[in-house]
Design a protein around this motif. Structure first.
Motif, PDB file in Angstrom:
ATOM      1  N   THR A 170       0.848  -1.186   0.000  1.00  0.00           N
ATOM      2  CA  THR A 170       0.000   0.000   0.000  1.00  0.00           C
ATOM      3  C   THR A 170       0.889   1.243   0.000  1.00  0.00           C
ATOM      4  O   THR A 170       2.058   1.190   0.366  1.00  0.00           O
ATOM      5  CB  THR A 170      -0.947   0.021   1.214  1.00  0.00           C
ATOM      6  OG1 THR A 170      -0.171  -0.066   2.409  1.00  0.00           O
ATOM      7  CG2 THR A 170      -1.926  -1.133   1.165  1.00  0.00           C
ATOM      8  N   VAL A 171       0.320   2.371  -0.386  1.00  0.00           N
ATOM      9  CA  VAL A 171       1.130   3.546  -0.722  1.00  0.00           C
ATOM     10  C   VAL A 171       1.975   4.040   0.443  1.00  0.00           C
ATOM     11  O   VAL A 171       3.148   4.390   0.263  1.00  0.00           O
ATOM     12  CB  VAL A 171       0.233   4.669  -1.292  1.00  0.00           C
ATOM     13  CG1 VAL A 171      -0.793   5.149  -0.287  1.00  0.00           C
ATOM     14  CG2 VAL A 171       1.074   5.836  -1.790  1.00  0.00           C
ATOM     15  N   VAL A 172       1.448   4.071   1.656  1.00  0.00           N
ATOM     16  CA  VAL A 172       2.224   4.586   2.789  1.00  0.00           C
ATOM     17  C   VAL A 172       3.413   3.676   3.068  1.00  0.00           C
ATOM     18  O   VAL A 172       4.556   4.141   3.217  1.00  0.00           O
ATOM     19  CB  VAL A 172       1.344   4.713   4.050  1.00  0.00           C
ATOM     20  CG1 VAL A 172       2.149   5.312   5.198  1.00  0.00           C
ATOM     21  CG2 VAL A 172       0.110   5.560   3.769  1.00  0.00           C
ATOM     22  N   GLU A 204       2.733  10.691  12.994  1.00  0.00           N
ATOM     23  CA  GLU A 204       3.570  10.036  13.997  1.00  0.00           C
ATOM     24  C   GLU A 204       3.931   8.609  13.590  1.00  0.00           C
ATOM     25  O   GLU A 204       5.051   8.150  13.810  1.00  0.00           O
ATOM     26  CB  GLU A 204       2.857  10.006  15.354  1.00  0.00           C
ATOM     27  CG  GLU A 204       2.597  11.371  15.979  1.00  0.00           C
ATOM     28  CD  GLU A 204       1.418  12.094  15.368  1.00  0.00           C
ATOM     29  OE1 GLU A 204       0.503  11.421  14.838  1.00  0.00           O
ATOM     30  OE2 GLU A 204       1.412  13.350  15.404  1.00  0.00           O
ATOM     31  N   GLU A 205       2.980   7.933  12.972  1.00  0.00           N
ATOM     32  CA  GLU A 205       3.160   6.502  12.715  1.00  0.00           C
ATOM     33  C   GLU A 205       4.206   6.231  11.645  1.00  0.00           C
ATOM     34  O   GLU A 205       4.910   5.216  11.709  1.00  0.00           O
ATOM     35  CB  GLU A 205       1.826   5.871  12.330  1.00  0.00           C
ATOM     36  CG  GLU A 205       1.824   4.354  12.321  1.00  0.00           C
ATOM     37  CD  GLU A 205       2.028   3.724  13.691  1.00  0.00           C
ATOM     38  OE1 GLU A 205       2.061   2.479  13.752  1.00  0.00           O
ATOM     39  OE2 GLU A 205       2.174   4.453  14.687  1.00  0.00           O
ATOM     40  N   SER A 245      -4.493  12.911   0.402  1.00  0.00           N
ATOM     41  CA  SER A 245      -4.110  12.674  -0.992  1.00  0.00           C
ATOM     42  C   SER A 245      -2.738  12.013  -1.006  1.00  0.00           C
ATOM     43  O   SER A 245      -1.982  12.058  -0.020  1.00  0.00           O
ATOM     44  CB  SER A 245      -4.061  13.987  -1.771  1.00  0.00           C
ATOM     45  OG  SER A 245      -2.940  14.762  -1.374  1.00  0.00           O
ATOM     46  N   VAL A 246      -2.396  11.416  -2.136  1.00  0.00           N
ATOM     47  CA  VAL A 246      -1.078  10.788  -2.279  1.00  0.00           C
ATOM     48  C   VAL A 246       0.026  11.831  -2.124  1.00  0.00           C
ATOM     49  O   VAL A 246       1.068  11.564  -1.513  1.00  0.00           O
ATOM     50  CB  VAL A 246      -0.982  10.060  -3.634  1.00  0.00           C
ATOM     51  CG1 VAL A 246       0.435   9.568  -3.889  1.00  0.00           C
ATOM     52  CG2 VAL A 246      -1.954   8.881  -3.671  1.00  0.00           C
ATOM     53  N   ASN A 247      -0.184  13.031  -2.645  1.00  0.00           N
ATOM     54  CA  ASN A 247       0.812  14.099  -2.481  1.00  0.00           C
ATOM     55  C   ASN A 247       1.017  14.441  -1.008  1.00  0.00           C
ATOM     56  O   ASN A 247       2.153  14.660  -0.557  1.00  0.00           O
ATOM     57  CB  ASN A 247       0.384  15.358  -3.243  1.00  0.00           C
ATOM     58  CG  ASN A 247       0.582  15.227  -4.738  1.00  0.00           C
ATOM     59  OD1 ASN A 247       1.443  14.482  -5.195  1.00  0.00           O
ATOM     60  ND2 ASN A 247      -0.214  15.943  -5.514  1.00  0.00           N
ATOM     61  N   GLU A 248      -0.067  14.506  -0.248  1.00  0.00           N
ATOM     62  CA  GLU A 248       0.049  14.789   1.182  1.00  0.00           C
ATOM     63  C   GLU A 248       0.829  13.691   1.898  1.00  0.00           C
ATOM     64  O   GLU A 248       1.667  13.973   2.773  1.00  0.00           O
ATOM     65  CB  GLU A 248      -1.343  14.938   1.796  1.00  0.00           C
ATOM     66  CG  GLU A 248      -2.083  16.194   1.362  1.00  0.00           C
ATOM     67  CD  GLU A 248      -3.553  16.188   1.741  1.00  0.00           C
ATOM     68  OE1 GLU A 248      -4.200  17.226   1.568  1.00  0.00           O
ATOM     69  OE2 GLU A 248      -4.046  15.141   2.207  1.00  0.00           O
ATOM     70  N   GLN A 262       4.533  13.994   1.279  1.00  0.00           N
ATOM     71  CA  GLN A 262       5.121  15.067   2.078  1.00  0.00           C
ATOM     72  C   GLN A 262       5.272  14.648   3.537  1.00  0.00           C
ATOM     73  O   GLN A 262       6.284  14.952   4.180  1.00  0.00           O
ATOM     74  CB  GLN A 262       4.254  16.335   1.975  1.00  0.00           C
ATOM     75  CG  GLN A 262       4.905  17.586   2.551  1.00  0.00           C
ATOM     76  CD  GLN A 262       6.206  17.957   1.859  1.00  0.00           C
ATOM     77  OE1 GLN A 262       6.331  17.838   0.639  1.00  0.00           O
ATOM     78  NE2 GLN A 262       7.186  18.389   2.642  1.00  0.00           N
ATOM     79  N   ILE A 263       4.293  13.926   4.064  1.00  0.00           N
ATOM     80  CA  ILE A 263       4.370  13.430   5.446  1.00  0.00           C
ATOM     81  C   ILE A 263       5.560  12.489   5.605  1.00  0.00           C
ATOM     82  O   ILE A 263       6.329  12.584   6.581  1.00  0.00           O
ATOM     83  CB  ILE A 263       3.052  12.724   5.835  1.00  0.00           C
ATOM     84  CG1 ILE A 263       1.924  13.752   5.996  1.00  0.00           C
ATOM     85  CG2 ILE A 263       3.220  11.913   7.122  1.00  0.00           C
ATOM     86  CD1 ILE A 263       0.541  13.134   6.122  1.00  0.00           C
TER      87      ILE A 263
END
Length: 385
Positions: free
Chosen positions: A237-239, A354-355, A298-301, A304-305
Motif C-alpha cells: 500500500t502507498v504509505v 507520527e506513525e 491525498s497521495v501528495n500529502e 510530504q508526510i
C-alpha cells in the motif's frame, strides 16, 4: 468468543489474531499461504522475515502465553472449510481470505480469472456453509472503500440509499464502481452478502476499509511475532511503499498528479476497530455496512508526510512523480461518512504523521534485506497495456 480468522497468515489476519488472544478470545485460523507464494511470484518478499505458521503459533505460546489453532486450507475447498467451521464452532468468522491486490488482478487474463474465482467462490462457500452449519454465526467480511470509487456524492455508511425513480421513492444499493478486477470482485461480494442476508437471514458485517499502514501493534513483543509488511508495486500500500523508498534512499513516487484521495487507517486502529465490531455484532439477521477509515489524505500529502518524517530521522528524501500505471481520477471529490465505529466508543490511537516515523524506524534495521528487492518497487503492472 470463539473467532475463526480466514486468511490468518496475512498482514491484517495475523495482527488481529494477536489482538484477540491478548483479549482472551479463543482464536482459530485457516490459510493456504497463497500470499506468500504470490509475493514470491513477482520477485518480492515481506520486509520482515516471516516464520512458518507453526513457528508463529509457537511464538504466541512463548511470548503471549496464548494458543492459536492453525489449519492449512483454502476456502475455495468447500469440504475443508466445512471441516474447520464444524471443528472450531465459531461465534464469528472473519473473512480476510481473498486475493487482495488490485495490480495483481490486472496483470493479465489468468490473474483476473484467478481473482474472480478465488474471491467469489470463497464468499459463496462461506455463505452456504454458515447457513448449513449454524446460521447464527456472525460473518465479518473485509471489503474495501475502493468499492465506491471516487463518486461526486457523499459516500454513505449504509447498504441502501433512497432514490427518486419515475417520481417515486425507492431504495437502491449504494452505487459502486471499481477501479480494478479486484475491486469488482469485492463489489460482487457485497451484492452476494446483501442478497443472502435477505434470503437466509444471515448476520453480516461488511467492512469498507481504507488502505492500512503500519508495522507494529503492542502485542508484537518479539520479532518472531511480526506481521507481514509488503512494499512492492503489486502488494504494497502507498504509505508502506513510500516508507521503504525513504529507507532505501529512493525518491518517493506518487502516481500521476498525486491528487488521488482516500481514507486511511493505521494497523493498530484497524485491529482495534475489528475487535470492537467482533465484540459488538449487529442484531441477529442484520446486514451492517461499516466505513472503516480514520484520516483522509491525498497521495501528495502522504509523500510530504513521509518526506518530513524521514528527514527528521536523518534521511535524505526526494519526491518524484511517475507515470500513473492505473486508470483512475487523479483529482476528485471524496467525502465518505463514518459513524458506526464512533457509536461503539472507538477513538483512533495512531495518526499518520507520527506513525510513519515508527514504520521507518522499524524498517531501518532491515535495510540490507530491502536492498535485495528494490527493483520491484517501481510500477510495472499497467491497466492499459
Amino acid at each position: 468468543m470463539r473467532v475463526l480468522i480466514l486468511g490468518i497468515d496475512g498482514y491484517l489476519g495475523w495482527a488481529l489474531a494477536l489482538r484477540l488472544v491478548s483479549k482472551n478470545h479463543e482464536v482459530y485460523g485457516m490459510d493456504n499461504l497463497s500470499t506468500r507464494k504470490a509475493v514470491e511470484e513477482i520477485g518480492s518478499d515481506s520486509a520482515f522475515p516471516l516464520p512458518a505458521p507453526e513457528e508463529r503459533v509457537n511464538a504466541v505460546k512463548k511470548y503471549l502465553d496464548a494458543d492459536i489453532k492453525f489449519y492449512k486450507g483454502d476456502i475455495t475447498d468447500k469440504e475443508k472449510l466445512k471441516e474447520v467451521i464444524k471443528e472450531s464452532k465459531p461465534d464469528v468468522i472473519v473473512d480476510f481470505a481473498e486475493q487482495r491486490s488490485a495490480p495483481y488482478s490486472m496483470k493479465d487474463l489468468d490473474h483476473a480469472i484467478y481473482t474472480i474465482n478465488n474471491n467469489l467462490d470463497g464468499t459463496l462457500n462461506l455463505i452456504y456453509l454458515v447457513k448449513e452449519i449454524d446460521p447464527s454465526i456472525h460473518i465479518l467480511k473485509m471489503g474495501t472503500m475502493g468499492e465506491y470509487g471516487t463518486p461526486n456524492f457523499d459516500i454513505p455508511e449504509s447498504a441502501f440509499i433512497e432514490a427518486i425513480i419515475n417520481g417515486k421513492k425507492d431504495k437502491i444499493f449504494t452505487p459502486r464502481w471499481g477501479g480494478s478486477i479486484y475491486h469488482f470482485s469485492k463489489i460482487f461480494d457485497s451484492y452476494l452478502l446483501a442478497y443472502f442476508n435477505q434470503l437466509f437471514g444471515l448476520t453480516i458485517t461488511d467492512i469498507m476499509q481504507g488502505p492500512v499502514y503500519g508495522s507494529r501493534i503492542p502485542e508484537i513483543v518479539n520479532e518472531s511475532l511480526r506481521t507481514r509488511f509488503d512494499f512492492d508495486e503489486v502488494w504494497g500500500t502507498v504509505v508502506n511503499r513510500f516508507c521503504v523508498e525513504a529507507v532505501l534512499g529512493l525518491p518517493l513516487t506518487p502516481y500521476g498528479k498525486g491528487g488521488q484521495t482516500r481514507g486511511f487507517i493505521s494497523l493498530e486502529d484497524s485491529v482495534e476497530a475489528l475487535r470492537l465490531l467482533i465484540e459488538h455484532p449487529p442484531k441477529q439477521g442484520e446486514y451492517r455496512v461499516v466505513n472503516q477509515f480514520m484520516e483522509i489524505h491525498s497521495v501528495n500529502e502522504i509523500a510530504q508526510i513521509v518526506k518530513e518524517a524521514g528527514e527528521e530521522l536523518g534521511l535524505h528524501v526526494e519526491i518524484k512523480h511517475v507515470e500513473n500505471p492505473r486508470v483512475e481520477a487523479e483529482e476528485h471529490y471524496y467525502n465518505p461518512e463514518r459513524r458506526i465505529l464512533e457509536s461503539l466508543g472507538f477513538t483512533p490511537k495512531r495518526f499518520m504523521r507520527e506513525e510513519v516515523k515508527n514504520i521507518i524506524e522499524d524498517l531501518l534495521p532491515y535495510k540490507e534485506r530491502l536492498e535485495r528487492f528494490k527493483d520491484v518497487i517501481m510500477p510495472k503492472t499497467k491497466w492499459r497495456k
